[in-house]
Design a protein around this motif. Structure first.
Motif, PDB file in Angstrom:
ATOM      1  N   ARG A  47      -7.270 -15.096   3.553  1.00 46.79           N
ATOM      2  CA  ARG A  47      -5.954 -15.660   2.929  1.00 46.79           C
ATOM      3  C   ARG A  47      -4.535 -15.371   2.932  1.00 46.79           C
ATOM      4  N   ASP A  48      -3.568 -15.347   2.775  1.00 46.53           N
ATOM      5  CA  ASP A  48      -2.357 -14.591   2.643  1.00 46.53           C
ATOM      6  C   ASP A  48      -1.728 -14.477   1.832  1.00 46.53           C
ATOM      7  N   ILE A  49      -1.304 -13.210   1.303  1.00 48.19           N
ATOM      8  CA  ILE A  49      -0.811 -12.817   0.376  1.00 48.19           C
ATOM      9  C   ILE A  49      -0.037 -13.097  -0.801  1.00 48.19           C
ATOM     10  N   SER A  50       1.032 -13.724   0.331  1.00 46.19           N
ATOM     11  CA  SER A  50       2.387 -13.980  -0.238  1.00 46.19           C
ATOM     12  C   SER A  50       1.910 -15.933  -0.273  1.00 46.19           C
ATOM     13  N   GLU A  51       0.615 -16.757  -0.066  1.00 52.55           N
ATOM     14  CA  GLU A  51       0.883 -17.779   0.092  1.00 52.55           C
ATOM     15  C   GLU A  51       0.100 -17.917  -1.151  1.00 52.55           C
ATOM     16  N   VAL A  52      -1.171 -16.897  -0.991  1.00 49.50           N
ATOM     17  CA  VAL A  52      -2.278 -17.296  -2.363  1.00 49.50           C
ATOM     18  C   VAL A  52      -1.815 -16.709  -4.081  1.00 49.50           C
ATOM     19  N   GLU A  73      -4.854   3.813  -4.455  1.00 47.49           N
ATOM     20  CA  GLU A  73      -3.259   2.558  -3.860  1.00 47.49           C
ATOM     21  C   GLU A  73      -2.577   3.411  -3.190  1.00 47.49           C
ATOM     22  N   PRO A  74      -3.017   2.837  -1.598  1.00 49.42           N
ATOM     23  CA  PRO A  74      -2.698   3.296  -0.997  1.00 49.42           C
ATOM     24  C   PRO A  74      -1.237   2.443  -0.313  1.00 49.42           C
ATOM     25  N   PHE A  75      -1.108   1.110  -1.542  1.00 48.87           N
ATOM     26  CA  PHE A  75       0.300   1.023  -0.765  1.00 48.87           C
ATOM     27  C   PHE A  75       1.414   0.894  -1.917  1.00 48.87           C
ATOM     28  N   GLY A  76       0.929   2.536  -2.848  1.00 54.45           N
ATOM     29  CA  GLY A  76       1.995   2.014  -3.686  1.00 54.45           C
ATOM     30  C   GLY A  76       3.239   2.926  -3.339  1.00 54.45           C
ATOM     31  N   PRO A  77       3.636   3.341  -2.597  1.00 58.40           N
ATOM     32  CA  PRO A  77       4.567   4.042  -2.253  1.00 58.40           C
ATOM     33  C   PRO A  77       5.907   2.790  -1.675  1.00 58.40           C
ATOM     34  N   LEU A  78       5.136   1.238  -1.571  1.00 58.08           N
ATOM     35  CA  LEU A  78       5.878   0.718  -0.438  1.00 58.08           C
ATOM     36  C   LEU A  78       6.757   0.444  -1.584  1.00 58.08           C
ATOM     37  N   ASP A  79       7.686  -0.361  -0.858  1.00 57.59           N
ATOM     38  CA  ASP A  79       8.599  -2.192  -0.818  1.00 57.59           C
ATOM     39  C   ASP A  79       6.983  -3.655  -1.217  1.00 57.59           C
ATOM     40  N   ALA A  80       8.325  -4.325  -1.844  1.00 50.91           N
ATOM     41  CA  ALA A  80       7.457  -5.644  -1.918  1.00 50.91           C
ATOM     42  C   ALA A  80       7.174  -6.219  -0.383  1.00 50.91           C
ATOM     43  N   GLN A  81       8.056  -6.058   0.362  1.00 56.35           N
ATOM     44  CA  GLN A  81       7.789  -6.790   1.251  1.00 56.35           C
ATOM     45  C   GLN A  81       6.532  -6.208   2.405  1.00 56.35           C
ATOM     46  N   THR A  82       6.895  -4.449   2.165  1.00 54.64           N
ATOM     47  CA  THR A  82       5.702  -4.117   3.209  1.00 54.64           C
ATOM     48  C   THR A  82       4.469  -4.288   2.479  1.00 54.64           C
ATOM     49  N   ARG A  83       4.503  -4.357   1.150  1.00 49.85           N
ATOM     50  CA  ARG A  83       3.347  -4.103   0.541  1.00 49.85           C
ATOM     51  C   ARG A  83       2.144  -5.267   1.378  1.00 49.85           C
ATOM     52  N   GLN A  84       3.155  -6.393   1.139  1.00 48.08           N
ATOM     53  CA  GLN A  84       2.156  -7.959   1.878  1.00 48.08           C
ATOM     54  C   GLN A  84       2.246  -7.894   2.969  1.00 48.08           C
ATOM     55  N   ILE A  85       2.711  -7.233   3.958  1.00 48.08           N
ATOM     56  CA  ILE A  85       2.396  -7.062   5.578  1.00 48.08           C
ATOM     57  C   ILE A  85       1.276  -5.820   5.346  1.00 48.08           C
ATOM     58  N   GLU A 142      -1.614  -7.606  -6.850  1.00 48.46           N
ATOM     59  CA  GLU A 142      -2.603  -7.596  -5.135  1.00 48.46           C
ATOM     60  C   GLU A 142      -3.861  -7.210  -5.218  1.00 48.46           C
ATOM     61  N   ALA A 143      -4.292  -6.894  -6.538  1.00 48.47           N
ATOM     62  CA  ALA A 143      -6.334  -6.718  -7.466  1.00 48.47           C
ATOM     63  C   ALA A 143      -6.732  -8.876  -6.397  1.00 48.47           C
ATOM     64  N   ILE A 144      -6.077  -9.673  -7.793  1.00 47.37           N
ATOM     65  CA  ILE A 144      -6.486 -10.723  -7.319  1.00 47.37           C
ATOM     66  C   ILE A 144      -6.115 -11.598  -5.727  1.00 47.37           C
ATOM     67  N   ALA A 145      -4.919 -11.349  -4.976  1.00 48.46           N
ATOM     68  CA  ALA A 145      -4.813 -11.375  -3.828  1.00 48.46           C
ATOM     69  C   ALA A 145      -5.890 -10.964  -2.780  1.00 48.46           C
ATOM     70  N   LEU A 146      -6.224 -10.023  -2.232  1.00 48.56           N
ATOM     71  CA  LEU A 146      -6.867  -8.800  -1.821  1.00 48.56           C
ATOM     72  C   LEU A 146      -7.945  -9.658  -1.871  1.00 48.56           C
ATOM     73  N   ALA A 147      -9.025  -9.018  -2.934  1.00 49.08           N
ATOM     74  CA  ALA A 147     -10.432  -8.688  -3.376  1.00 49.08           C
ATOM     75  C   ALA A 147     -11.138  -9.343  -3.512  1.00 49.08           C
ATOM     76  N   ASP A 148     -12.517  -9.850  -3.687  1.00 52.55           N
ATOM     77  CA  ASP A 148     -13.227 -10.584  -4.441  1.00 52.55           C
ATOM     78  C   ASP A 148     -13.926 -11.078  -5.070  1.00 52.55           C
ATOM     79  N   ARG A 149     -14.090  -9.038  -5.476  1.00 52.18           N
ATOM     80  CA  ARG A 149     -13.831  -8.255  -7.290  1.00 52.18           C
ATOM     81  C   ARG A 149     -12.876  -8.224  -8.059  1.00 52.18           C
ATOM     82  N   VAL A 150     -12.556  -8.627  -9.095  1.00 45.85           N
ATOM     83  CA  VAL A 150     -10.968  -7.398  -9.941  1.00 45.85           C
ATOM     84  C   VAL A 150     -12.217  -6.748 -11.014  1.00 45.85           C
TER      85      VAL A 150
END
Ligand SMILES: Nc1ncnc2c1ncn2[C@@H]1O[C@H](COP(=O)(O)OP(=O)(O)OP(=O)(O)O)[C@@H](O)[C@H]1O
Ligand SMILES: [Mg+2]
Lengths: 262, 274
Positions: free
Chosen positions: B234-239, B166-178, B203-211
């Motif tokens: 991929r771009d997280i927000s576009e995908v 959960e590396p992006f756990g405490p981040l806000d939505a925008q920073t998470r995407q960045i 987030e899992a789907i946007a980043l990973a090859d497998r979930v």
């Protein structure tokens, strides 16, 4: 409260207390002294005693002796406390074996050791240093022991995953953690070093602030006793300010470094 | 997938049990079978308390499974996993070191000269957006900033396997995407094997090859394994706008939803029992 207001009020307290003291010790109320000069002296006499000490320069010798004893007690006690604390924390079996004895010695009121130290080490500075060491050692020991044992497991695991060897864990994880606990008890341990020196001197010596107080007391010189006490507390406050400076430098990484543990 | 090469991480029927204070045994994860191929990005999603961190600890070699095997690049894992960099869920920075020293330490303990280590650490801090925060101590950083320093601390060592909890756990939505995009960019450059834990299915789907989906504990199992065939880079927000993304999300969520409810019910029951 504003700083200046606070300072004014603090000065006011001193003025009122000293004023009342001076008044009741010198002006008879209903033909009787409320504070008989023989037992209570008065601020003017105490102050002139202090001035006389500094003018003649006799006080310096005593100050230097007490300071020297405190420094030695602190240095030796801390060194021993750090080493034994580290050792016990890393070797739980050793700690378990010695645990009851550590508790026993620590439970002993250290003042009763003073005559023994005088017997063993004579009237010089070393019997006072020894008394201070027994006080400082346990504070530092307990804090370092705690500090090494309470290193966050996540931080430790992180060190391991980053590839640290046992020795590197010592240097980068255990050691800083132990030192931080030691420094957080710095005020207490430095204070106890001075207590050990002064009490030791009071109980038998040929120099030092404790000796000065004891001498004055021996000839019923109450002004001398109070003057010695004032010099001693000023001395402790100065040292404590020094400790605060050191602490600010060393514990900069900790939130609210000012409040100590232990 | 290249079958000739052994998997970077392979858990085979790994069961993890904890001894509780009252001498009972709590089986957290049961017979987990999980493989991460070379250069593959695998995300683990599951209800809270199911054993995601436990699985990462097993892959890191910090925890020994009661039964089953762990293989790293085909070799049985004994002791710590030296090929892995681990970004912990809890705060793991050294509180007595500044941010830049925290990042540099990984190189210093390998014997790199301090000057050089600091210089590279500064570079990594800049790439996680904290170039100006090098001389702050961890307690002077926000939770999200600490996570980013942690990321730099792990990446500077260039591990072959990246374990992230959960590396992006405490981040806000925008920073998470960045940060997500940054991670993908870094990963694209040298395709490490990644095991990424999150509670955020999108987030899992946007980043990973497998979930990979885990069931609620106790005795949590891996109950689903979906391949994400969205094109890269991929771009997280576009995908997230794509139709495939939504379909996959709906499919996985229908399974995950029940487990989340179960996990929640179990933990509240446990709380009542106490
Ligand atoms: N040392 C331990 N002793 C006993 N039980 C443990 C221990 N560590 C973890 N557990 C239990 O194992 C289960 C899995 O824990 P884990 O930390 O892996 O959960 P998680 O999936 O990472 O949860 P979260 O999403 O909240 O981080 C939990 O029910 C937890 O209570
Ligand atoms: Mg977790």
């Amino acid at each position: 409260m504003r700083r200046s207001t606070l300072l004014a009020l603090q000065v006011l307290v001193a003025v009122v207390v000293l004023g009342l003291w001076q008044f009741f010790a010198t002006v008879p109320v209903f033909e009787r002294m409320v504070l008989p000069p023989f037992f209570f002296s008065n601020p003017v006499d105490v102050f002139s005693q202090i001035v006389a000490w500094f003018q003649s320069g006799v006080i310096w010798k005593h100050l230097v002796i007490t300071l020297w004893e405190s420094i030695l007690a602190f240095a030796i006690g801390s060194l021993g406390g750090v080493m034994v604390g580290f050792w016990f924390a890393r070797q739980p079996r050793v700690a378990a074996v010695f645990d009851p004895y550590v508790k026993m010695v620590n439970a002993l009121p250290r003042v009763v050791l003073a005559p023994i130290f005088t017997l063993w080490l004579g009237l010089g500075i070393w019997s006072k240093v020894a008394l201070g060491v027994t006080l400082v050692f346990f504070i530092v020991f307990f804090n370092v022991y705690q500090g090494v044992k309470e290193v966050s497991t996540t931080v430790l695991d992180n060190g391991r995953m980053l590839g640290m060897s046992e020795r590197q864990l010592m240097r980068h994880v255990y050691w800083p953690s132990a030192l931080s606990w030691m420094f957080s008890s710095l005020h207490t341990s430095v204070g106890f070093a001075v207590v050990g020196a002064a009490v030791g001197e009071y109980l038998g010596s040929a120099a030092g602030l404790g000796y000065l107080i004891q001498q004055a007391e021996g000839v019923f010189d109450v002004s001398g006793v109070f003057a010695g006490m004032f010099v001693l507390s000023a001395f402790v406050i100065l040292i404590d300010m020094g400790v605060t400076l050191v602490e600010r430098r060393l514990l900069i990484w900790r939130p609210a470094a000012a409040d100590g543990r232990g | 997938m290249d079958t000739a090469q052994p998997n970077a991480v392979a858990l085979d029927d790994a069961t993890v049990a904890f001894r509780l204070a009252d001498a009972r045994v709590y089986t957290a994860v049961e017979k987990a079978k999980l493989a991460v191929a070379h250069g593959e990005f695998v995300a683990i999603v599951g209800p809270t308390g199911c054993g995601k961190s436990t699985l990462l600890n097993v892959a890191a070699g910090l925890l020994k499974p009661a039964s089953g095997s762990v293989r790293i690049f085909g070799q049985p894992l004994t002791g710590l996993n030296r090929d892995a960099g681990y970004l912990f869920q809890a705060d793991a920075l050294f509180p007595w070191k500044t941010a830049v020293d925290n990042v540099a330490i990984g190189l210093e303990i390998k014997g790199a000269p301090r000057e050089q280590a600091l210089q590279r650490a500064q570079g990594w801090l800049t790439s996680v957006g904290l170039g100006a925060f090098g001389n702050r101590y961890p307690h002077m950083l926000s939770g999200g900033q600490r996570k980013r320093v942690g990321l730099a601390q792990v990446l500077i060592r260039d591990p072959k396997i990246l374990l992230m909890d959960e590396p992006f756990g405490p981040l806000d939505a925008q920073t998470r995407q960045i940060m997500g995009n940054l991670l993908l960019e870094l990963w694209n450059a040298d395709r490490k094997a990644v095991l990424f834990v999150t509670h955020d299915l999108e987030e899992a789907i946007a980043l990973a090859d497998r979930v990979v989906i885990m069931s609620a504990g106790p005795s949590a199992r891996i109950i689903g394994d979906w391949r994400v065939s969205l094109p890269r880079p991929r771009d997280i927000s576009e995908v997230r706008m794509e139709k495939d993304f939504h379909e996959l999300h709906r499919e996985i969520w229908s399974v995950l939803k029940d487990e989340v409810m179960k996990g929640y019910a179990q933990s509240s029951q446990a709380a009542e029992a106490v």
